[in-house]
Design a protein around this motif. Sequence first.
Motif, PDB file in Angstrom:
ATOM      1  N   SER A 276       0.850  -1.187   0.000  1.00  0.00           N
ATOM      2  CA  SER A 276       0.000   0.000   0.000  1.00  0.00           C
ATOM      3  C   SER A 276       0.890   1.243   0.000  1.00  0.00           C
ATOM      4  CB  SER A 276      -0.924   0.012   1.214  1.00  0.00           C
ATOM      5  OG  SER A 276      -0.171   0.249   2.388  1.00  0.00           O
ATOM      6  N   LEU A 277       0.362   2.337  -0.510  1.00  0.00           N
ATOM      7  CA  LEU A 277       1.130   3.580  -0.549  1.00  0.00           C
ATOM      8  C   LEU A 277       1.543   4.008   0.857  1.00  0.00           C
ATOM      9  CD1 LEU A 277      -0.857   5.633  -3.232  1.00  0.00           C
ATOM     10  CD2 LEU A 277       1.181   4.249  -3.563  1.00  0.00           C
ATOM     11  N   ALA A 278       0.612   3.881   1.815  1.00  0.00           N
ATOM     12  CA  ALA A 278       0.901   4.303   3.194  1.00  0.00           C
ATOM     13  C   ALA A 278       2.041   3.478   3.792  1.00  0.00           C
ATOM     14  CB  ALA A 278      -0.351   4.186   4.053  1.00  0.00           C
ATOM     15  N   TYR A 279       2.020   2.164   3.539  1.00  0.00           N
ATOM     16  CA  TYR A 279       3.087   1.291   4.058  1.00  0.00           C
ATOM     17  C   TYR A 279       4.437   1.692   3.469  1.00  0.00           C
ATOM     18  CZ  TYR A 279       6.077  -2.760   4.691  1.00  0.00           C
ATOM     19  OH  TYR A 279       7.137  -3.573   4.993  1.00  0.00           O
ATOM     20  N   GLN A 280       4.472   1.892   2.148  1.00  0.00           N
ATOM     21  CA  GLN A 280       5.723   2.276   1.490  1.00  0.00           C
ATOM     22  C   GLN A 280       6.247   3.600   2.030  1.00  0.00           C
ATOM     23  OE1 GLN A 280       5.721   1.753  -2.931  1.00  0.00           O
ATOM     24  NE2 GLN A 280       3.710   0.850  -2.574  1.00  0.00           N
ATOM     25  N   LEU A 281       5.347   4.561   2.208  1.00  0.00           N
ATOM     26  CA  LEU A 281       5.747   5.873   2.725  1.00  0.00           C
ATOM     27  C   LEU A 281       6.308   5.755   4.139  1.00  0.00           C
ATOM     28  CD1 LEU A 281       5.918   8.915   2.343  1.00  0.00           C
ATOM     29  CD2 LEU A 281       3.549   9.089   3.124  1.00  0.00           C
ATOM     30  N   ASP A 282       5.649   4.968   4.992  1.00  0.00           N
ATOM     31  CA  ASP A 282       6.147   4.754   6.367  1.00  0.00           C
ATOM     32  C   ASP A 282       7.547   4.167   6.355  1.00  0.00           C
ATOM     33  OD1 ASP A 282       3.802   5.727   7.410  1.00  0.00           O
ATOM     34  OD2 ASP A 282       2.957   3.755   7.914  1.00  0.00           O
ATOM     35  N   GLU A 283       7.779   3.179   5.472  1.00  0.00           N
ATOM     36  CA  GLU A 283       9.093   2.537   5.387  1.00  0.00           C
ATOM     37  C   GLU A 283      10.163   3.527   4.935  1.00  0.00           C
ATOM     38  OE1 GLU A 283      10.069  -0.914   6.054  1.00  0.00           O
ATOM     39  OE2 GLU A 283       8.247  -0.569   7.216  1.00  0.00           O
ATOM     40  N   ILE A 284       9.824   4.362   3.971  1.00  0.00           N
ATOM     41  CA  ILE A 284      10.768   5.359   3.457  1.00  0.00           C
ATOM     42  C   ILE A 284      11.116   6.375   4.545  1.00  0.00           C
ATOM     43  CG2 ILE A 284      10.906   7.364   1.889  1.00  0.00           C
ATOM     44  CD1 ILE A 284       9.564   5.535  -0.239  1.00  0.00           C
ATOM     45  N   GLN A 285      10.113   6.864   5.250  1.00  0.00           N
ATOM     46  CA  GLN A 285      10.356   7.849   6.316  1.00  0.00           C
ATOM     47  C   GLN A 285      11.193   7.251   7.436  1.00  0.00           C
ATOM     48  OE1 GLN A 285       6.277   8.960   7.117  1.00  0.00           O
ATOM     49  NE2 GLN A 285       6.358  10.679   5.687  1.00  0.00           N
ATOM     50  N   ALA A 286      10.889   5.998   7.825  1.00  0.00           N
ATOM     51  CA  ALA A 286      11.641   5.337   8.891  1.00  0.00           C
ATOM     52  C   ALA A 286      13.094   5.108   8.466  1.00  0.00           C
ATOM     53  CB  ALA A 286      10.972   4.007   9.256  1.00  0.00           C
ATOM     54  N   TYR A 287      13.304   4.730   7.211  1.00  0.00           N
ATOM     55  CA  TYR A 287      14.655   4.479   6.707  1.00  0.00           C
ATOM     56  C   TYR A 287      15.482   5.767   6.717  1.00  0.00           C
ATOM     57  CZ  TYR A 287      18.313   2.387   3.801  1.00  0.00           C
ATOM     58  OH  TYR A 287      19.506   1.908   3.321  1.00  0.00           O
ATOM     59  N   CYS A 288      14.871   6.858   6.277  1.00  0.00           N
ATOM     60  CA  CYS A 288      15.572   8.156   6.264  1.00  0.00           C
ATOM     61  C   CYS A 288      15.947   8.577   7.680  1.00  0.00           C
ATOM     62  CB  CYS A 288      14.701   9.222   5.601  1.00  0.00           C
ATOM     63  SG  CYS A 288      14.608   9.048   3.816  1.00  0.00           S
ATOM     64  N   LYS A 289      15.040   8.387   8.608  1.00  0.00           N
ATOM     65  CA  LYS A 289      15.305   8.737  10.004  1.00  0.00           C
ATOM     66  C   LYS A 289      16.463   7.901  10.553  1.00  0.00           C
ATOM     67  CE  LYS A 289      12.892   9.527  14.354  1.00  0.00           C
ATOM     68  NZ  LYS A 289      11.642   9.414  15.096  1.00  0.00           N
ATOM     69  N   GLN A 290      16.439   6.617  10.264  1.00  0.00           N
ATOM     70  CA  GLN A 290      17.477   5.692  10.725  1.00  0.00           C
ATOM     71  C   GLN A 290      18.852   6.053  10.140  1.00  0.00           C
ATOM     72  OE1 GLN A 290      17.081   1.752   9.087  1.00  0.00           O
ATOM     73  NE2 GLN A 290      18.015   0.778  10.874  1.00  0.00           N
ATOM     74  N   GLN A 291      18.876   6.442   8.870  1.00  0.00           N
ATOM     75  CA  GLN A 291      20.138   6.771   8.196  1.00  0.00           C
ATOM     76  C   GLN A 291      20.591   8.210   8.428  1.00  0.00           C
ATOM     77  OE1 GLN A 291      21.901   4.428   6.495  1.00  0.00           O
ATOM     78  NE2 GLN A 291      20.316   2.938   7.002  1.00  0.00           N
ATOM     79  N   GLY A 292      19.685   9.038   8.958  1.00  0.00           N
ATOM     80  CA  GLY A 292      19.998  10.463   9.130  1.00  0.00           C
ATOM     81  C   GLY A 292      19.972  11.227   7.822  1.00  0.00           C
TER      82      GLY A 292
END
Length: 198
Positions: free
Chosen positions: A20-36
């Motif tokens: 789902s779009l929402a799931y993909q967006l959550d994963e992208i935001q979490a990944y960016c936060k994790q990587q800084g």
Amino acid sequence: MNVIGYVRASTQGQAKDGYSLAYQLDEIQAYCKQQGWTLLQTFYDEGISGAKINEDTLEVDRGGLQNVLHYLSSNKVDYVLTLNTSRLWRSDIVKVLIHREFKKYGVDIKSIEQPQYSIYKKDPSDLLINGLMELLDQYQRLEIAMKLRRGRNKKAQQGGYAGGNVALGYKVKKGKKAIEVDNRQASTVQRVFERRKR
């Protein structure tokens, strides 16, 4: 790192498959936060196949992806971040076109589920693994299309409505998978047949 996100779901059913779009967006935001990393913007394509191209212009025929390319033309971006490469393409020709456009702007792809993926890297092992994953994506797309086609054909053979344009004199109620007589149009059809008999 400055990155932009890209999410795509080709059908409503992909929500059930974890895309789902929402799931993909959550994963992208979490990944960016994790990587800084700095997520500058996210672009979307909903209800569009990852294999769709404009055959006249040989361009990828997706509004969200065209917005990605427009953004890249005037902004410095390190990566286009996506859940996996199947969100960007589902066929070899689309892959080649996207690689060409991204190289034009000096940007690479970062796939959350395929962390070794790069359009610039030439490691043979990575090339083999990513190539196999892409083949599986293409196989899955073709298998789904074949099953849908068989299902539609079977429904039509049994006298059911299998989708597509509805003949004059009939209508499909939203949310229902059956056709019914449209009384207003049906009277027009009857008049046409009566005139033809004369």
